[in-house]
Design an enzyme around this catalytic site. Structure first.
Site, PDB file in Angstrom:
ATOM      1  N   HIS A 343       5.364  41.440 -44.157  1.00 38.00           N
ATOM      2  CA  HIS A 343       4.277  42.356 -43.797  1.00 38.00           C
ATOM      3  C   HIS A 343       3.148  42.278 -44.831  1.00 38.00           C
ATOM      4  O   HIS A 343       1.967  42.157 -44.468  1.00 38.00           O
ATOM      5  CB  HIS A 343       4.827  43.787 -43.712  1.00 38.00           C
ATOM      6  CG  HIS A 343       3.774  44.844 -43.653  1.00 38.00           C
ATOM      7  ND1 HIS A 343       3.273  45.340 -42.472  1.00 38.00           N
ATOM      8  CD2 HIS A 343       3.102  45.497 -44.649  1.00 38.00           C
ATOM      9  CE1 HIS A 343       2.347  46.252 -42.733  1.00 38.00           C
ATOM     10  NE2 HIS A 343       2.234  46.361 -44.052  1.00 38.00           N
ATOM     11  N   GLU A 344       3.503  42.348 -46.126  1.00 38.95           N
ATOM     12  CA  GLU A 344       2.486  42.322 -47.179  1.00 38.95           C
ATOM     13  C   GLU A 344       1.726  40.996 -47.188  1.00 38.95           C
ATOM     14  O   GLU A 344       0.499  40.967 -47.349  1.00 38.95           O
ATOM     15  CB  GLU A 344       3.138  42.551 -48.548  1.00 38.95           C
ATOM     16  CG  GLU A 344       3.727  43.937 -48.745  1.00 38.95           C
ATOM     17  CD  GLU A 344       2.684  45.037 -48.637  1.00 38.95           C
ATOM     18  OE1 GLU A 344       1.523  44.797 -49.026  1.00 38.95           O
ATOM     19  OE2 GLU A 344       3.014  46.139 -48.143  1.00 38.95           O
ATOM     20  N   HIS A 347      -1.029  40.738 -44.673  1.00 41.48           N
ATOM     21  CA  HIS A 347      -2.344  41.247 -45.088  1.00 41.48           C
ATOM     22  C   HIS A 347      -3.175  40.128 -45.715  1.00 41.48           C
ATOM     23  O   HIS A 347      -4.388  40.038 -45.488  1.00 41.48           O
ATOM     24  CB  HIS A 347      -2.177  42.394 -46.091  1.00 41.48           C
ATOM     25  CG  HIS A 347      -1.714  43.679 -45.484  1.00 41.48           C
ATOM     26  ND1 HIS A 347      -2.385  44.280 -44.445  1.00 41.48           N
ATOM     27  CD2 HIS A 347      -0.663  44.492 -45.776  1.00 41.48           C
ATOM     28  CE1 HIS A 347      -1.767  45.419 -44.115  1.00 41.48           C
ATOM     29  NE2 HIS A 347      -0.721  45.552 -44.903  1.00 41.48           N
ATOM     30  N   GLU A 422      -2.486  47.599 -40.566  1.00 42.05           N
ATOM     31  CA  GLU A 422      -1.032  47.764 -40.720  1.00 42.05           C
ATOM     32  C   GLU A 422      -0.299  47.259 -39.476  1.00 42.05           C
ATOM     33  O   GLU A 422       0.730  46.585 -39.590  1.00 42.05           O
ATOM     34  CB  GLU A 422      -0.687  49.235 -40.982  1.00 42.05           C
ATOM     35  CG  GLU A 422      -1.139  49.752 -42.337  1.00 42.05           C
ATOM     36  CD  GLU A 422      -0.550  48.957 -43.482  1.00 42.05           C
ATOM     37  OE1 GLU A 422       0.664  48.653 -43.441  1.00 42.05           O
ATOM     38  OE2 GLU A 422      -1.295  48.634 -44.417  1.00 42.05           O
TER      39      GLU A 422
END
Length: 480
Positions: A343-344, A347, A422
């Site tokens: 997920h990070e 970004h 997100e």
């Protein structure tokens, strides 16, 4: 020596209108945010059992703990917000800023520096206001740390650690803010009509510098960073980074457990020099290097000392209880940590950080450009009790008060954008075949941090930069 300001109401009508408009807007925003908080507090008070939609996510015990934590945080936020609002109002109404500016001039005057030394008087003003805000906020910080967070099992700080931490924060903040403010004032003084271009360049360079040095030189002043030990987790993280060409150069674990039981993970760095930081509370059963041997030694000594004095049945029961307690400990498995990092890294891959940087810099440039026009308006200074036009005071009045309606709108827009990012990062992790692990990690982190999952839609829309747990889980299920 400067003349002490007389705090009277001999203000022209336009200045009075500006002052009342600023004060009124401050209270409107406060009342609006208090209303939103009351909606969320109502849910925490009334929803006492796990809703059917959440039974697959939370057990009743954890739900109750999260609900009580939400209530305590909400009550604390209400009283803290009310105090802050009255404090700001009283400072404005009774001329707190003109008085401190006058007193700062008195201080520098005692050392032979008169009103012509505006930068020195500005630094004195900034230092005095920093001391005031630190002292007035300290009781709230102490209560939040040693009462609220302690009550719900999150605080890990000792009083000595806390005191040293607060002193270091104050010193570091002064070391950063005083030189930056000095630079800004000097640039505005010599920059002419287009100083706003130079101030924007200056703040941009400073922000890049702070981002670069923060994790290497500033953060280690407060927490211990150690390289993630060799092993399965490190190997898999490096492989994950390589699979999407993320230029990982260093991988750290920060001992956040000495401060709090909350967990997190992030990356930082520019260009081809990226670092990933994991909180030790994020890693299930994590032990700092050297701690495992100490724990084994302690266990052996304890076993030997109790071998003859403890009943075997009682010893077995104690071991069972310890095992159950260990199962309740926080942290994620390696697969779940990789999903969180997926997920990070999403970004980064989707350029979210770059987009945020561009937006912030465009906003900063526009604000400085408008500031360059407004700083010449004498009425703004007289509206707040000043008969001169100090640059620092102009920055305070314009950026903190005059721009406050704009900042509220911008903040809401950035919240909406953040939620969009997100969801996109979650979808990126899903495309890396990590949807299942990401869902389980989100549930675990929500439990570990006692996040209350029943959320009022309006409160969430206005306040949450991250979507609520159920919204994220539903979105991940849709993409399965």
């Amino acid at each position: 020596m400067m003349t002490k300001p007389a705090f009277s109401s001999n203000m022209d009508p336009s200045g009075s209108s500006i002052f009342m408009a600023v004060l009124g807007f401050q209270w409107i925003v406060y009342m609006w945010e208090s209303y939103l908080s009351s909606r969320q507090r109502f849910l925490a008070r009334t929803v006492e059992t796990v809703p059917d939609t959440l039974k697959h996510v939370l057990d009743q015990e954890t739900f109750t703990k999260a609900r009580l934590y939400q209530l305590d945080k909400s009550s604390f936020g209400f009283w803290h917000g009310l105090y802050s609002q009255f404090e700001t109002t009283l400072i404005l109404v009774f001329g707190g800023f003109p008085f401190v500016w006058w007193y700062a001039g008195e201080v520098t005057g005692r050392f032979g520096y008169g009103p012509d030394y505006e930068i020195l008087q500005s630094l004195s003003f900034l230092f005095i206001t920093s001391i005031f805000s630190t002292v007035t906020s300290l009781p709230w910080t102490v209560y939040s740390t040693f009462v609220l967070e302690e009550k719900h099992g999150f605080n890990k700080q000792t009083p000595g650690f806390f005191v040293k931490d607060q002193i270091k924060k104050f010193i570091v903040m002064q070391c950063i803010s005083l030189p930056v403010v000095s630079g800004l004032i000097y640039i505005i003084q010599i920059g002419g009509d287009y100083f706003f271009i130079y101030t924007w360049i200056f703040t941009f360079v400073v922000s890049l510098l702070l981002i670069t040095i923060y994790a290497d030189y500033i953060a280690p002043l407060f927490d211990k960073f150690t390289p993630l030990p060799e092993g399965d987790l490190r190997t898999r993280i490096e492989a994950l980074a390589a699979s999407i060409d993320f230029p990982l150069t260093k991988l750290f674990v920060v001992e956040g457990s000495k401060r709090s039981a909350h967990s997190n993970a992030y990356f930082y760095g520019f260009f081809k020099n990226k670092r990933i930081v994991l909180f030790d509370t994020l890693i299930e059963d994590y032990k700092p290097p050297g701690e495992e041997e100490k724990d084994k030694k302690s266990e052996e000594e304890e076993d030997n000392s109790h071998k003859d004095s403890v009943d075997p049945a009682e010893a077995q029961e104690t071991k069972t209880e310890e095992k159950d307690e260990k199962q309740k400990q926080q942290g994620c498995t390696n697969d779940e940590i990789l999903a969180v990092l997926g997920h990070e890294l999403g970004h980064w891959k989707l350029s979210h950080n770059l987009k945020n940087l561009v937006i912030s810099q465009v906003n900063t440039f526009l604000c400085f450009m408008i500031f360059a026009f407004l700083i010449k308006k004498t009425v703004l200074y007289t509206a707040f009790g000043f008969d001169t036009r100090p640059i620092l005071i102009g920055m305070l009045i314009i950026f903190q008060f005059i721009f406050s309606p704009y900042h509220e709108v911008l903040s809401f827009c950035m919240t909406v954008l953040s939620r969009k990012f997100e969801f996109e990062a979650d979808a990126f992790a899903k495309r890396m075949k990590k949807a299942s692990d990401l869902k389980s990690s989100l549930i675990k982190l929500n439990k570990d941090n006692l996040g209350f999952p029943v959320v009022d839609w309006l409160y969430s829309t206005w306040s949450y930069s991250h979507p609520p747990l159920l919204e994220r889980l539903k979105a991940l299920e849709k993409t399965d």
